[in-house]
Scaffold this active site. Structure first.
Site, short mmCIF file in Angstrom:
data_model
loop_
_atom_site.label_atom_id
_atom_site.label_comp_id
_atom_site.label_asym_id
_atom_site.label_seq_id
_atom_site.Cartn_x
_atom_site.Cartn_y
_atom_site.Cartn_z
N ASP A 43 0.84 -1.28 -0.07
CA ASP A 43 0.00 0.03 0.03
C ASP A 43 0.80 0.99 0.02
O ASP A 43 2.14 1.38 0.51
CB ASP A 43 -0.78 0.02 1.36
CG ASP A 43 -2.09 0.83 0.94
OD1 ASP A 43 -2.25 1.93 0.48
OD2 ASP A 43 -3.48 0.17 1.35
N ASP A 59 3.32 1.82 -4.55
CA ASP A 59 2.36 2.49 -5.67
C ASP A 59 2.11 1.64 -6.74
O ASP A 59 3.11 1.52 -7.44
CB ASP A 59 2.81 3.89 -5.94
CG ASP A 59 1.98 4.36 -6.74
OD1 ASP A 59 0.93 4.07 -7.43
OD2 ASP A 59 1.98 5.78 -6.79
N TYR A 151 -15.82 5.29 -13.03
CA TYR A 151 -15.51 4.09 -12.14
C TYR A 151 -16.09 2.74 -12.75
O TYR A 151 -15.50 1.52 -12.62
CB TYR A 151 -16.28 4.44 -10.80
CG TYR A 151 -15.75 3.31 -9.59
CD1 TYR A 151 -14.89 3.39 -9.10
CD2 TYR A 151 -16.92 2.76 -9.14
CE1 TYR A 151 -14.44 2.30 -8.33
CE2 TYR A 151 -16.79 1.57 -8.28
CZ TYR A 151 -15.60 1.47 -7.66
OH TYR A 151 -15.51 0.55 -6.94
N LYS A 155 -14.27 -0.90 -13.48
CA LYS A 155 -14.42 -2.16 -13.01
C LYS A 155 -15.01 -3.31 -14.19
O LYS A 155 -14.77 -4.19 -13.94
CB LYS A 155 -15.52 -1.81 -11.90
CG LYS A 155 -14.95 -1.14 -10.59
CD LYS A 155 -13.90 -1.76 -10.19
CE LYS A 155 -13.32 -1.38 -8.95
NZ LYS A 155 -12.14 -2.08 -8.16
#
Length: 252
Positions: A43, A59, A151, A155
């Site tokens: 993370d 990253d 978004y 996805k």
């Protein structure tokens, strides 16, 4: 009377979780540990990494950082059996609501980030007898939701990418699946509600679009991810497990 032993179907396996310092990722890392896995969390910010997990700054938009992070996992934990590609960011707006730079940024994290991490992990997964990759998709890959154009596009790409990866690597014994949560209680949703003109009404609207009448919890999504990671799901590949309170399938 002796206590019932904890489930330990992941004993001896090494799992990597991206975006594992908060929300669904942190819940997944904790549950993987509880089921016996040794866990590494990748993370950008490591403040919320569950105790006992290996913390690796990374990253996922930087190929060099990803390669170095996976190398660190191998050096410290000795193997890699499971990859949970959970790192992701949100976006709000219709098709005109985000500029080209934001489109590039969200797709880089949510889609290409999966490719970078899995590509780096692939040589090690090929050496595992229980190799599994689980990608975090979303209910918006299946249904149109207002103000989620970018978004949803990202996805939808995760869904297609999962199927392609599953087909490419099934012959190598690497299972690839995805989970598709509905609106979940995560830090991103909390920030989204806080920015709304009427947070209470916005929260009620989010709950109302899921037939169960509440948000999905991070722990519920983690259960689905860990199930798909487990050798107990050894015949499951190319599948998407929807954890969405009926959002994509029920009309009540």
């Amino acid at each position: 009377m002796s206590a019932v032993p904890a489930r330990s179907e992941l004993d001896g396996l090494v799992a990597l979780v991206t975006g594992g310092a908060s929300g669904i990722g942190a819940a997944t890392a904790r549950l993987l540990q509880a089921r016996g896995a040794r866990v590494a969390v990748l993370d950008r910010t490591l403040d919320g990494v569950p105790e006992g997990a290996l913390s690796v700054p990374c990253d996922v938009t930087d190929a060099g950082q990803v390669d170095d992070a996976v190398a660190t996992v191998i050096d410290r934990l000795g193997a890699l059996d499971v990859v949970a590609n959970n790192a992701g960011i949100g976006a709000v707006g219709d098709i005109a609501g985000n500029d080209d730079a934001e489109w590039a940024r969200v797709l880089d994290v949510n889609v290409t980030g999966i490719a970078r991490v899995t590509r780096a992990a692939l040589p090690h997964l090929r050496r595992s007898d229980n190799a599994a990759v689980v990608n975090t998709c979303s209910a918006v890959a299946f249904v149109g939701v207002r103000q989620r154009a970018l978004y949803s596009a990202s996805k939808g790409a995760v869904l297609a990418l999962t199927m392609a990866m599953a087909a490419d690597h099934v012959g190598e014994g690497i299972r690839v699946n995805a989970v598709a949560p509905g609106t979940a209680e995560t830090p991103w949703v909390t920030r989204l509600l806080a920015a709304a003109d009427n947070p209470d009404a916005a929260a009620e609207a989010l709950r109302g679009r899921q037939p169960l009448g509440r948000l999905v919890t991070a722990e519920e999504v983690a259960e689905a991810i860990v199930f798909l990671c487990s050798p107990q799901a050894g015949s499951t590949t190319g599948a998407v497990l929807r954890v969405d309170g009926g959002m994509t399938t029920l009309r009540v």
